[in-house]
Design an enzyme around this catalytic site. Structure first.
Site, PDB file in Angstrom:
ATOM      1  N   GLU A  26      -0.114  -0.481   8.346  1.00  0.00           N
ATOM      2  CA  GLU A  26      -1.345  -0.175   9.097  1.00  0.00           C
ATOM      3  C   GLU A  26      -2.083  -1.446   9.497  1.00  0.00           C
ATOM      4  OE1 GLU A  26      -5.045   0.715   7.390  1.00  0.00           O
ATOM      5  OE2 GLU A  26      -4.291   0.854   5.361  1.00  0.00           O
ATOM      6  N   LYS A 159      -9.304   4.121  -4.067  1.00  0.00           N
ATOM      7  CA  LYS A 159     -10.244   3.261  -4.771  1.00  0.00           C
ATOM      8  C   LYS A 159     -11.204   4.066  -5.605  1.00  0.00           C
ATOM      9  CE  LYS A 159     -10.337  -0.949  -2.338  1.00  0.00           C
ATOM     10  NZ  LYS A 159      -9.934  -0.868  -0.948  1.00  0.00           N
TER      11      LYS A 159
HETATM   12  N1  PSU Z   1      -8.820   1.913   1.381  1.00  0.00           N
HETATM   13  C1  PSU Z   1      -8.563   0.631   1.037  1.00  0.00           C
HETATM   14  N2  PSU Z   1      -8.482  -0.331   2.001  1.00  0.00           N
HETATM   15  C2  PSU Z   1      -8.634  -0.018   3.309  1.00  0.00           C
HETATM   16  C3  PSU Z   1      -8.875   1.343   3.660  1.00  0.00           C
HETATM   17  C4  PSU Z   1      -8.959   2.266   2.664  1.00  0.00           C
HETATM   18  O1  PSU Z   1      -8.411   0.356  -0.132  1.00  0.00           O
HETATM   19  O2  PSU Z   1      -8.559  -0.916   4.163  1.00  0.00           O
HETATM   20  C5  PSU Z   1      -8.948   1.726   5.095  1.00  0.00           C
HETATM   21  C6  PSU Z   1      -7.628   2.428   5.478  1.00  0.00           C
HETATM   22  O3  PSU Z   1      -7.293   2.060   6.802  1.00  0.00           O
HETATM   23  C7  PSU Z   1      -8.005   3.899   5.415  1.00  0.00           C
HETATM   24  C8  PSU Z   1      -9.441   3.851   5.901  1.00  0.00           C
HETATM   25  O4  PSU Z   1      -7.198   4.712   6.231  1.00  0.00           O
HETATM   26  O5  PSU Z   1      -9.991   2.679   5.286  1.00  0.00           O
HETATM   27  C9  PSU Z   1     -10.220   5.072   5.498  1.00  0.00           C
HETATM   28  O6  PSU Z   1     -11.493   5.011   6.077  1.00  0.00           O
HETATM   29  P1  PSU Z   1     -12.384   6.328   6.187  1.00  0.00           P
HETATM   30  O7  PSU Z   1     -12.828   6.618   4.780  1.00  0.00           O
HETATM   31  O8  PSU Z   1     -13.532   5.931   7.077  1.00  0.00           O
HETATM   32  O9  PSU Z   1     -11.494   7.373   6.778  1.00  0.00           O
END
Ligand code: PSU
Ligand code: MN
Length: 304
Positions: A26, A159
């Site tokens: 990604e 996380k």
């Molecule tokens: N969790 C991590 N590092 C990240 C992300 C999530 O530990 O960089 C990023 C990923 O791209 C994930 C996104 O798909 O954040 C999720 O964001 P949201 O909660 O806004 O959907």
């Protein structure tokens, strides 16, 4: 070319046509999850780790309106150095129509990679259900997207800034298989054990590939979550983790952050508050996920 058509790099297209292993990567983790300039080094390193194992990397991003599966060196530089918007699945048609660029989340990467025929994807952590979601409804689109996207995602869990129990419940509701890699405990990204049990553990890439084949044969088209804990020697000290996490969560709350700004804020603050320690753990777990994804993709290619 219609505005939403997918650009699959020649290297990725050749590997897919020949049944050779491919792993998607990604771009939001590069653009928004890691600080510059380490993010550019990391993007190149993840690709190299795959190549060293005979696996073709397919880094995913939208550049000038075109969704790419497989980037050239200039594309990798752009996701690391340009200020790209964070793009989930719902943003893809808007970027395409406007000719704009975006770094793809797990959801958008999974969606585009699966469209190209890529079956295995390595990331750091999945998005999930946020704390307080009962009031805010803040659940990452990563979760519902994996319910409808046939790709196997290797992550170090979610996380501890999220509500891990609620995230696991949602994956259950949406019928997304979750298997621990060498464990039956769900990991918490920087920590090996979130305290939550998993029903299933696997020990090898071949076992995951067998589950993928059975999933296909059953007519199911969900994703599969492979939860891969950070290696023990790289784990963050739990007490330090708890202290930094509490402070970052308090600041996000005090700043009244909502929506897609929450995750990047917390990630950035945690790196600062931990003096870079969380970043080293983040890189170690992401490399480990890339290596495990390479094993799964190789076992998958060997089955064909
Ligand atoms: N969790 C991590 N590092 C990240 C992300 C999530 O530990 O960089 C990023 C990923 O791209 C994930 C996104 O798909 O954040 C999720 O964001 P949201 O909660 O806004 O959907
Ligand atoms: Mn959200």
């Amino acid at each position: 070319m219609s505005p939403d058509s997918l650009s699959v790099s020649p290297e990725v297209a050749d590997a897919l046509a020949a049944g050779r292993p491919v792993v998607a990567l990604e771009s939001t983790i590069i653009s928004h999850g890691l600080p510059r300039p380490r993010n550019h080094e990391a993007a190149r390193e993840f690709e190299q780790l795959l190549r060293d194992r005979g696996v073709v990397p397919a880094t995913v991003a939208v550049l000038d309106g075109v969704p790419h599966v497989g980037l050239d060196a200039e594309g990798v530089r752009r996701i690391a150095e340009d200020d790209l918007v964070k793009a989930s699945v719902r943003d893809l048609p808007i970027l395409a129509a406007r000719g704009a660029s975006g770094a793809t989340t797990v959801a958008a990467t999974a969606h585009l990679a699966a469209r190209a025929g890529v079956r295995v994807f390595a990331t750091g952590g999945l998005g999930g259900v946020h704390r307080g979601a009962a009031e805010t409804f803040d659940e990452s689109a990563d979760i519902p997207t994996l319910a409808v996207t046939p790709i196997t995602v290797v992550s170090a869990g979610v996380k501890s800034v999220l509500d891990i129990a609620a995230t696991l419940e949602r994956l259950e509701t949406l019928s997304v298989p979750v298997v621990g890699y060498g464990t039956t405990r769900f990991p918490a990204f920087w920590l090996r054990d979130s305290g939550h049990d998993l029903d299933w553990g696997v020990e090898s890439g071949a076992e995951v590939a067998a589950i993928m084949a059975a999933r296909d044969a059953s007519g199911s088209s969900t994703g599969i979550v492979v939860a891969n804990p950070v290696p023990a020697e790289d784990e963050w000290e739990p007490a330090e983790h708890d202290r930094v996490l509490a402070q970052a969560l308090g600041e996000a709350e005090a700043a009244g952050l909502r929506g897609k700004a929450v995750t990047p804020f917390l990630l950035g603050r945690i790196v600062e508050l931990s003096d870079g320690r969380s970043l080293e753990v983040n890189l170690a777990l992401a490399r480990h996920n890339v290596r495990v994804a390479a094993d799964i993709a190789t076992a998958w290619a060997d089955r064909r």
